[in-house]
Design an enzyme around this catalytic site. Structure first.
Site, PDB file in Angstrom:
ATOM      1  N   LEU A 205      40.223  40.688  29.033  1.00  0.00           N
ATOM      2  CA  LEU A 205      39.259  40.835  29.855  1.00  0.00           C
ATOM      3  C   LEU A 205      39.662  41.295  31.122  1.00  0.00           C
ATOM      4  O   LEU A 205      40.454  40.759  31.720  1.00  0.00           O
ATOM      5  CB  LEU A 205      38.656  39.334  29.984  1.00  0.00           C
ATOM      6  CG  LEU A 205      37.869  38.828  29.047  1.00  0.00           C
ATOM      7  CD1 LEU A 205      37.720  37.424  29.619  1.00  0.00           C
ATOM      8  CD2 LEU A 205      36.551  39.361  28.771  1.00  0.00           C
ATOM      9  N   HIS A 206      38.942  42.146  31.930  1.00  0.00           N
ATOM     10  CA  HIS A 206      39.235  42.577  33.065  1.00  0.00           C
ATOM     11  C   HIS A 206      38.038  43.284  33.976  1.00  0.00           C
ATOM     12  O   HIS A 206      38.067  43.354  35.233  1.00  0.00           O
ATOM     13  CB  HIS A 206      40.311  43.732  33.252  1.00  0.00           C
ATOM     14  CG  HIS A 206      40.330  45.018  32.863  1.00  0.00           C
ATOM     15  ND1 HIS A 206      39.902  45.201  31.326  1.00  0.00           N
ATOM     16  CD2 HIS A 206      39.824  46.212  33.623  1.00  0.00           C
ATOM     17  CE1 HIS A 206      39.549  46.669  31.422  1.00  0.00           C
ATOM     18  NE2 HIS A 206      39.573  47.161  32.540  1.00  0.00           N
TER      19      HIS A 206
END
Ligand code: UD1
Length: 363
Positions: A205-206
């Site tokens: 996740l970013h």
């Protein structure tokens, strides 16, 4: 002798440039220069990849680092203009959709240097994503639009791009994936993550829309915690995400969630290629999971890579825990009839080399 300047800057760029530089290295009459903007600068996000993928040491390093979008883009432009004035390239090659891609394209276009964009034509139709702005600007200005799939050609034609600029060459990331897959084995990462083949999920996740907002991030982690009770989840944490986790105070971690630092290319491929499931908001991972035939849940409301849904293993599930869990149940129960999209065959770099030679009149 013709000079090509290749631009890299952020983690998802390296695997796209490496096979192309390799294919062009065999062409007499072409001199290649590699410019690293330094958008990413941690060892795990940049130099480690350059080494892993056996890219040449960059000829220039602009050292732009992290900043606001305007400042980061401006720093790349200032540094890259000097490079272009000194190197006088006949062609600039940019890849993907990061700020460095758009900034280098703007500079080259204003110096009347032709630009080739690898991974052209992808659209999420969501302009709140910084990458969508980068894609639109880059494609508007580039001279050679090298696309991975037919949907990208359609998007470009719908925007009025002349067909002679569009070259469908396939997905270059898959060249790199196929080249390294034989070395991707779980014993490489055994000291860092204890998992059994086919009995764990991988999470990344970013995206700012997911991790900068505490509520959205929490919703995703609620679903992940439920999944982790059933199937261990390895979470390879991007530096931005780690920072937010600390700010939001997300400890203690739920049982079954195993955290790691960002991994190198082959180490990460070892994890993904042996996983039962991938959970991600990354564009590249949606493609890699499709190429690997591993089910993928995309934790976003849209994708610029719809072919991974129509042909591949991807389900776009958003950030609502109930929908993520429905997607999870479907992904782990169903048989997997995924196909690799056409031209995702490991030979994209060769096809791009043909297009570039023709454009530069190099026999
Ligand atoms: C960038 C790209 C995104 C790509 C992602 C892959 C843009 C607009 N975004 O997002 O498309 O999917 O790279 O990782 O170009 N940081 C570090 N060390 C690093 C790099 C980043 O600590 O080596 C931290 C910094 O706190 C920084 C933050 O991560 O402020 C964001 O970095 P940035 O390059 O601005 O964007 P990404 O979120 O990595």
């Amino acid at each position: 002798m013709k000079t090509i300047v290749h631009v890299i800057g952020a983690r998802p760029n390296y695997m796209k440039i490496a096979p192309l530089m390799d294919a062009l290295a065999r062409v007499p009459g072409i001199r290649q220069r590699l410019v690293n903007t330094g958008q990413h600068y941690d060892e795990a996000m940049s130099t480690g990849f350059i080494r892993d993928l056996q890219l040449p040491i960059p000829d220039r390093d602009l050292g732009v680092g992290s900043a606001s979008h305007a400042v980061q883009t401006a720093r790349v432009m200032i540094g890259f203009e000097t490079v272009c004035l000194e190197e006088r390239p006949d062609l600039v090659v940019v890849v993907g959709d990061v700020n460095s891609t758009m900034a280098a394209t703007l500079v080259a276009a204003k110096l009347l240097i032709p630009v080739a964009h690898v991974e052209a034509g992808l659209r999420s139709f969501d302009r709140t994503m910084p990458e969508e702005v980068n894609r639109i600007v880059t494609d508007r200005l580039a001279d050679l639009l090298l696309t991975p799939s037919a949907d990208a050609d359609d998007n470009l034609r719908a925007e009025g791009v002349p067909p002679e600029k569009i070259h469908r060459v396939g997905n270059i990331m898959i060249d790199t994936l196929m080249r390294h897959l034989p070395y991707a084995t779980l014993d490489r990462v055994a000291g860092r993550v204890a998992v059994e083949k086919g009995r764990y999920a991988v999470l990344t996740l970013h995206r700012p829309s997911n991790v900068d907002d505490a509520e959205t991030f929490q919703r995703i982690m609620t679903a992940v915690a439920t999944i982790a009770r059933d199937l261990p989840v390895v979470f390879a944490v991007h530096p931005r995400t780690r920072e937010r986790m600390q700010t939001f105070g997300f400890d203690p971690l739920p049982p079954g969630l195993l955290l790691t630092e960002p991994l190198g290319y082959v180490d990460f491929l070892s994890l993904t290629s042996n996983a039962r499931l991938i959970l991600t908001d990354s564009g590249g991972l949606q493609e890699e999971s499709t190429a690997l035939g591993i089910p993928c849940l995309t934790l976003r409301e849209n994708t610029e890579r719809p072919i991974t849904v129509t042909h591949g293993t991807n389900r776009v599930v958003g950030t609502d825990p109930a929908v993520i869990l429905e997607g999870y149940a479907a992904a782990v129960s169903g048989a997997n009839g995924a196909n690799r999209p056409p031209l995702w065959d490991g030979r994209t770099a060769e096809r791009i080399a043909v297009v570039l030679r023709r454009a530069l009149s190099v026999p």
